[in-house]
Design an enzyme around this catalytic site. Structure first.
Site, PDB file in Angstrom:
ATOM      1  N   PRO A   1       0.847  -1.206   0.000  1.00  0.00           N
ATOM      2  CA  PRO A   1       0.000   0.000   0.000  1.00  0.00           C
ATOM      3  C   PRO A   1       0.878   1.250   0.000  1.00  0.00           C
ATOM      4  O   PRO A   1       1.741   1.418   0.853  1.00  0.00           O
ATOM      5  CB  PRO A   1      -0.780  -0.110   1.315  1.00  0.00           C
ATOM      6  CG  PRO A   1      -0.599  -1.508   1.792  1.00  0.00           C
ATOM      7  CD  PRO A   1       0.691  -1.995   1.218  1.00  0.00           C
ATOM      8  N   GLU A   2       0.683   2.093  -0.995  1.00  0.00           N
ATOM      9  CA  GLU A   2       1.433   3.344  -1.083  1.00  0.00           C
ATOM     10  C   GLU A   2       0.579   4.472  -0.498  1.00  0.00           C
ATOM     11  O   GLU A   2      -0.562   4.250  -0.104  1.00  0.00           O
ATOM     12  CB  GLU A   2       1.779   3.621  -2.548  1.00  0.00           C
ATOM     13  CG  GLU A   2       2.710   2.588  -3.179  1.00  0.00           C
ATOM     14  CD  GLU A   2       4.155   2.765  -2.732  1.00  0.00           C
ATOM     15  OE1 GLU A   2       4.446   3.707  -1.975  1.00  0.00           O
ATOM     16  OE2 GLU A   2       5.001   1.951  -3.139  1.00  0.00           O
TER      17      GLU A   2
ATOM     18  N   HIS B   1      -5.886 -14.197   8.742  1.00  0.00           N
ATOM     19  CA  HIS B   1      -4.981 -13.043   8.769  1.00  0.00           C
ATOM     20  C   HIS B   1      -5.589 -11.795   9.408  1.00  0.00           C
ATOM     21  O   HIS B   1      -5.033 -10.717   9.282  1.00  0.00           O
ATOM     22  CB  HIS B   1      -4.504 -12.734   7.348  1.00  0.00           C
ATOM     23  CG  HIS B   1      -3.814 -13.893   6.690  1.00  0.00           C
ATOM     24  ND1 HIS B   1      -2.643 -14.430   7.183  1.00  0.00           N
ATOM     25  CD2 HIS B   1      -4.148 -14.633   5.610  1.00  0.00           C
ATOM     26  CE1 HIS B   1      -2.276 -15.454   6.422  1.00  0.00           C
ATOM     27  NE2 HIS B   1      -3.176 -15.590   5.464  1.00  0.00           N
TER      28      HIS B   1
ATOM     29  N   ARG C   1       1.134 -10.719   5.642  1.00  0.00           N
ATOM     30  CA  ARG C   1       2.596 -10.802   5.803  1.00  0.00           C
ATOM     31  C   ARG C   1       3.078 -10.222   7.127  1.00  0.00           C
ATOM     32  O   ARG C   1       4.260 -10.339   7.465  1.00  0.00           O
ATOM     33  CB  ARG C   1       3.279 -10.128   4.619  1.00  0.00           C
ATOM     34  CG  ARG C   1       2.984 -10.891   3.326  1.00  0.00           C
ATOM     35  CD  ARG C   1       3.670 -10.280   2.147  1.00  0.00           C
ATOM     36  NE  ARG C   1       5.124 -10.347   2.256  1.00  0.00           N
ATOM     37  CZ  ARG C   1       5.956  -9.819   1.378  1.00  0.00           C
ATOM     38  NH1 ARG C   1       5.472  -9.174   0.333  1.00  0.00           N
ATOM     39  NH2 ARG C   1       7.252  -9.900   1.538  1.00  0.00           N
TER      40      ARG C   1
ATOM     41  N   ARG D   1      23.274  16.810  -2.482  1.00  0.00           N
ATOM     42  CA  ARG D   1      23.064  15.390  -2.731  1.00  0.00           C
ATOM     43  C   ARG D   1      23.476  15.043  -4.151  1.00  0.00           C
ATOM     44  O   ARG D   1      22.869  15.512  -5.109  1.00  0.00           O
ATOM     45  CB  ARG D   1      21.577  15.032  -2.532  1.00  0.00           C
ATOM     46  CG  ARG D   1      21.008  15.402  -1.149  1.00  0.00           C
ATOM     47  CD  ARG D   1      21.356  14.378  -0.101  1.00  0.00           C
ATOM     48  NE  ARG D   1      20.812  13.072  -0.370  1.00  0.00           N
ATOM     49  CZ  ARG D   1      19.702  12.608   0.217  1.00  0.00           C
ATOM     50  NH1 ARG D   1      19.030  13.341   1.077  1.00  0.00           N
ATOM     51  NH2 ARG D   1      19.270  11.392  -0.053  1.00  0.00           N
TER      52      ARG D   1
END
Ligand SMILES: [Zn+2]
Length: 290
Positions: free
Chosen positions: A2-3, A91, A110, A171
């Site tokens: 999930p983003e 789950h 998971r 950077r």
């Protein structure tokens, strides 16, 4: 995984069912998630009311009078609103049972998700005093170890061209890795980094400090654009993402470069290239992205 758009979609889906609701019970079926679910949660939350819900990066924050419940969906987590008493399956690790007769259920095959409790103030109160009671600075949520080093939210005003320009000056790492760094800006996952860089015409391997001010502005704009579009479409990336209302359909987004190795660029027809950067796949058009 999930983003940010899925987490935002989840927040919008569950918030109307939770805001102002009293907690009737807390059920912990499997405490071993990414970190142990605090065993004292039932005692802490029974009878308490959810005052507000927010999102910070990919954390969902449920605010109570005396603290905040932090939820994270990890790699495979999803949250659903269900009628109380709905039988749990393998789950389904965690439930918040509400006085309304519904429950919030965390499913996480998971088990990289998280359920954590933060005792104390939810946010920075004005002048260091709240309702006349001196507050303990250490207890502010923004100083939580998981939150305190996070950069700005991508869709808020403080993530702007100037911020990205300043953040990239020292950077020399590839720009794609820098925009995926949570200390620079939160919630830009692999798919959205690839797509935003394509739309901005920037090659993912370009050294961050080589990015001009106008190109920083363009990239900030396209990052906001791809995330907003994904949120509008209801999140996209997790195969078995389940919407908070229980429906399982999810919107397959149209990508310019992500997952399109060897296929013609939608703008110029050049085959899309794939490379590895920091263990993740990058996709780009060698013609359109410089
Ligand atoms: Zn192209």
């Amino acid at each position: 995984m999930p983003e940010l758009p899925e987490v935002e979609t989840t927040l919008r889906g569950i918030a109307p069912h939770l805001a102002g609701q009293r907690i009737k019970d807390v059920i912990i079926r499997h405490p071993q998630l990414r970190w142990p679910v605090p065993a004292e949660l039932p005692r802490l939350l029974r009878g308490q009311t959810i005052r507000a819900l927010r999102r910070r990066a990919k954390y969902l924050l449920l605010e109570f009078e005396h603290g905040t419940l932090l939820l994270h969906l990890g790699m495979s987590g999803s949250l659903r609103i269900l009628p109380a008493g709905t039988p749990a399956t393998q789950h389904d690790h965690f439930d918040l049972v509400l006085a309304s007769g519904k429950l919030l259920r965390l499913r996480d095959p998971r088990r990289f998700g998280a359920v954590l409790w933060h005792e104390g103030d939810t946010d920075e109160p004005p002048q260091g005093v709240r309702r006349g009671v001196p507050r303990r600075v250490a207890a502010t949520l923004s100083q939580h170890p998981l939150l305190k080093n996070l950069g700005p939210e991508p869709l808020q005003k403080d993530f702007d061209a100037e911020h990205l320009y300043r953040a990239t000056r020292k950077r020399s790492a590839a720009i794609k890795l820098v925009i995926m760094d949570n200390r620079v800006v939160v919630g830009v996952g692999n798919i959205y980094a690839n797509e935003a860089l394509f739309r901005a015409g920037i090659r993912p391997t370009l050294a961050a400090n080589k990015l001009s001010r106008p190109r920083c502005a363009k990239l900030v704009e396209t990052i906001k654009q791809v995330l907003k579009e994904a949120i509008q479409q209801g999140g996209s990336t997790l195969r078995d993402f389940v919407h908070s209302d229980g429906s399982s359909g999810y919107f397959q987004q149209h990508y310019f470069v992500y997952g399109r190795t060897g296929e013609p660029c939608h703008k110029c027809g050049t085959p899309i290239k794939q490379i590895k950067q920091g263990q993740r796949s990058s996709f780009y058009c060698p013609q359109c992205q410089k």
